[in-house]
Structures are given as structure tokens and as C-alpha cells.
Scaffold this motif. Structure first.
Motif, PDB file in Angstrom:
ATOM      1  N   VAL A 108       5.169   7.183  -1.289  1.00 39.32           N
ATOM      2  CA  VAL A 108       5.775   6.510  -0.139  1.00 39.32           C
ATOM      3  C   VAL A 108       5.036   5.211   0.142  1.00 39.32           C
ATOM      4  CG1 VAL A 108       6.589   8.647   0.941  1.00 39.32           C
ATOM      5  CG2 VAL A 108       4.355   7.738   1.556  1.00 39.32           C
ATOM      6  N   ILE A 109       5.753   4.261   0.729  1.00 38.13           N
ATOM      7  CA  ILE A 109       5.132   3.033   1.210  1.00 38.13           C
ATOM      8  C   ILE A 109       4.541   3.358   2.574  1.00 38.13           C
ATOM      9  CG2 ILE A 109       5.559   0.653   1.964  1.00 38.13           C
ATOM     10  CD1 ILE A 109       7.827   0.553  -0.099  1.00 38.13           C
ATOM     11  N   LYS A 110       3.254   3.081   2.754  1.00 38.37           N
ATOM     12  CA  LYS A 110       2.566   3.474   3.991  1.00 38.37           C
ATOM     13  C   LYS A 110       3.250   2.946   5.248  1.00 38.37           C
ATOM     14  CE  LYS A 110      -2.134   4.691   2.915  1.00 38.37           C
ATOM     15  NZ  LYS A 110      -3.534   4.454   3.221  1.00 38.37           N
ATOM     16  N   GLU A 111       3.666   1.686   5.240  1.00 39.87           N
ATOM     17  CA  GLU A 111       4.286   1.104   6.432  1.00 39.87           C
ATOM     18  C   GLU A 111       5.739   1.526   6.617  1.00 39.87           C
ATOM     19  OE1 GLU A 111       3.824  -3.069   7.056  1.00 39.87           O
ATOM     20  OE2 GLU A 111       1.781  -3.066   6.321  1.00 39.87           O
ATOM     21  N   GLU A 118       0.842  -1.186   0.000  1.00 43.78           N
ATOM     22  CA  GLU A 118       0.000   0.000   0.000  1.00 43.78           C
ATOM     23  C   GLU A 118       0.885   1.246   0.000  1.00 43.78           C
ATOM     24  OE1 GLU A 118      -4.091   1.464   2.161  1.00 43.78           O
ATOM     25  OE2 GLU A 118      -2.921  -0.136   3.065  1.00 43.78           O
ATOM     26  N   THR A 119       0.577   2.145  -0.911  1.00 45.43           N
ATOM     27  CA  THR A 119       1.337   3.387  -1.019  1.00 45.43           C
ATOM     28  C   THR A 119       0.386   4.575  -0.892  1.00 45.43           C
ATOM     29  OG1 THR A 119       1.092   3.475  -3.424  1.00 45.43           O
ATOM     30  CG2 THR A 119       3.058   2.362  -2.549  1.00 45.43           C
ATOM     31  N   GLU A 120       0.990   5.729  -0.728  1.00 45.82           N
ATOM     32  CA  GLU A 120       0.216   6.972  -0.758  1.00 45.82           C
ATOM     33  C   GLU A 120       1.077   8.048  -1.389  1.00 45.82           C
ATOM     34  OE1 GLU A 120      -0.927   7.714   3.286  1.00 45.82           O
ATOM     35  OE2 GLU A 120       1.092   8.144   3.938  1.00 45.82           O
ATOM     36  N   ILE A 121       0.445   9.098  -1.831  1.00 47.05           N
ATOM     37  CA  ILE A 121       1.151  10.231  -2.427  1.00 47.05           C
ATOM     38  C   ILE A 121       1.129  11.379  -1.433  1.00 47.05           C
ATOM     39  CG2 ILE A 121       1.203  11.912  -4.312  1.00 47.05           C
ATOM     40  CD1 ILE A 121       1.847   9.115  -5.284  1.00 47.05           C
ATOM     41  N   TRP A 122       2.316  11.849  -1.095  1.00 45.13           N
ATOM     42  CA  TRP A 122       2.449  13.022  -0.228  1.00 45.13           C
ATOM     43  C   TRP A 122       2.675  14.243  -1.100  1.00 45.13           C
ATOM     44  CZ3 TRP A 122       6.671  11.332   3.823  1.00 45.13           C
ATOM     45  CH2 TRP A 122       6.115  10.386   4.707  1.00 45.13           C
ATOM     46  N   GLU A 123       2.168  15.363  -0.651  1.00 42.46           N
ATOM     47  CA  GLU A 123       2.471  16.648  -1.269  1.00 42.46           C
ATOM     48  C   GLU A 123       3.298  17.426  -0.259  1.00 42.46           C
ATOM     49  OE1 GLU A 123      -0.337  20.262  -2.217  1.00 42.46           O
ATOM     50  OE2 GLU A 123      -0.574  18.707  -3.760  1.00 42.46           O
TER      51      GLU A 123
END
Length: 166
Positions: A119-122, A94-99
Motif C-alpha cells: 500500500v501507499i502510506k499516504e 513511501e509504501t509499506e507491506i500489510w499482512e
């Protein structure tokens, strides 16, 4: 090494096309067409085929079950009369996009930019600045007469974001 807990799996589909008649200069256009048609990823590998002809292997990551637009490109643009559709299991984390905001010190002063970082969430310290953000920064810096390589920009972003996370 600490392994990630959340590894997910979903159905995948890889289309494999073998060619020995496509002119190299149109490969880039075909790759763009495949993305526009819905391909998630396209890889092209040069090969030597029958009768020692130069050829290409296309690996097209697409939705399971086929895609008529992608198959039309395979037939009409690549000129292929057959291809392999390989069902797969796509494994991922699981990933997310940071700004985030970053800054670059130049002879014209400090320039601020907003960047997107995957980024990888974990494991949020495992990050990758989005290429489009790095290109935008490089272009803006070049317009100011400041030269940074994409690698320098990427490293600076990672360093700045890591320092703000600590």
C-alpha cells in the motif's frame, strides 16, 4: 485529484543492452539470472535491428555504480560486447507491506489465508496484493478443486481488505 505529498528521489542506474543474436528460449533464464545477480527489475522488449534481424532491448534496473555479476551475465550469457549504463533519478512514494487475513467461500467451506498487500502510506486505499500471495491462494484452492482466476483472487482480496479498513 489529490496529489501525494511524499515523493522521494534516490540515485538510480539503468543498464541498456541491445542484442540481435540471443535465442528467445533462453531470455527467461537470463532474466532470472539477472535478478539473482541483484537486478531490481528487468524489462525485455522485442525489436527489429540492423539487417532486419529480430532482437531484444534489455532494461536492467540496478544499483548505481555498476554490478560485476550483472555485467558478467551481459558478457557471458547475453554475449554482448557493450552496453549503456544510464544514471537516473528513481522517484517513488513511501509504501509499506500489510499482512491481512482473507477468506474464500467454497463448497468445502470457508478457507482462510494470510496475504501480503503493498500500500501507499499516504493513500492506504491504493493497494496491490503481492503476486506470490495470490499464487499461493490459487494453488491451495486448486488442491481443493476450486477454480478462481488470479484476477478474481486479486479483486476479492482488495474488496475484503477495503471493507475491513472502512
Amino acid at each position: 485529484m489529490n496529489m501525494l505529498q511524499g515523493i522521494y528521489e534516490k540515485p538510480g542506474n539503468i543498464i541498456l543492452v541491445q542484442t540481435d543474436h540471443v535465442q528467445g528460449e533462453i531470455i527467461g533464464t537470463i532474466i532470472g539470472d539477472l535478478y539473482e545477480a541483484g537486478a531490481f527489475n528487468v524489462q525485455v522488449i522485442p525489436t527489429i535491428t540492423k539487417k532486419n534481424r529480430p532482437g531484444y532491448l534489455f532494461f536492467i534496473d540496478a544499483v548505481p555504480g555498476g554490478n560485476p555479476q550483472i555485467e558478467s551475465i551481459i558478457i557471458h550469457e547475453l554475449g554482448a560486447t557493450g552496453w549503456h549504463q544510464i544514471s537516473s533519478n528513481h522517484r517513488h512514494v513511501e509504501t509499506e507491506i500489510w499482512e491481512r487475513e482473507v477468506r474464500f467461500d467454497t463448497s468445502e467451506g470457508v478457507l482462510h489465508f494470510t496475504v501480503l498487500i503493498k500500500v501507499i502510506k499516504e493513500k492506504p486505499k491504493v493497494m496491490r496484493p503481492e503476486h506470490s500471495s495470490c499464487l499461493a491462494i490459487r494453488e491451495a484452492l486448486h488442491k481443493k478443486g476450486v477454480v478462481f482466476s488470479l484476477n478474481e483472487i486479486r479483486q476479492s482480496i482488495i474488496q475484503q481488505v477495503t471493507e475491513t479498513q472502512s
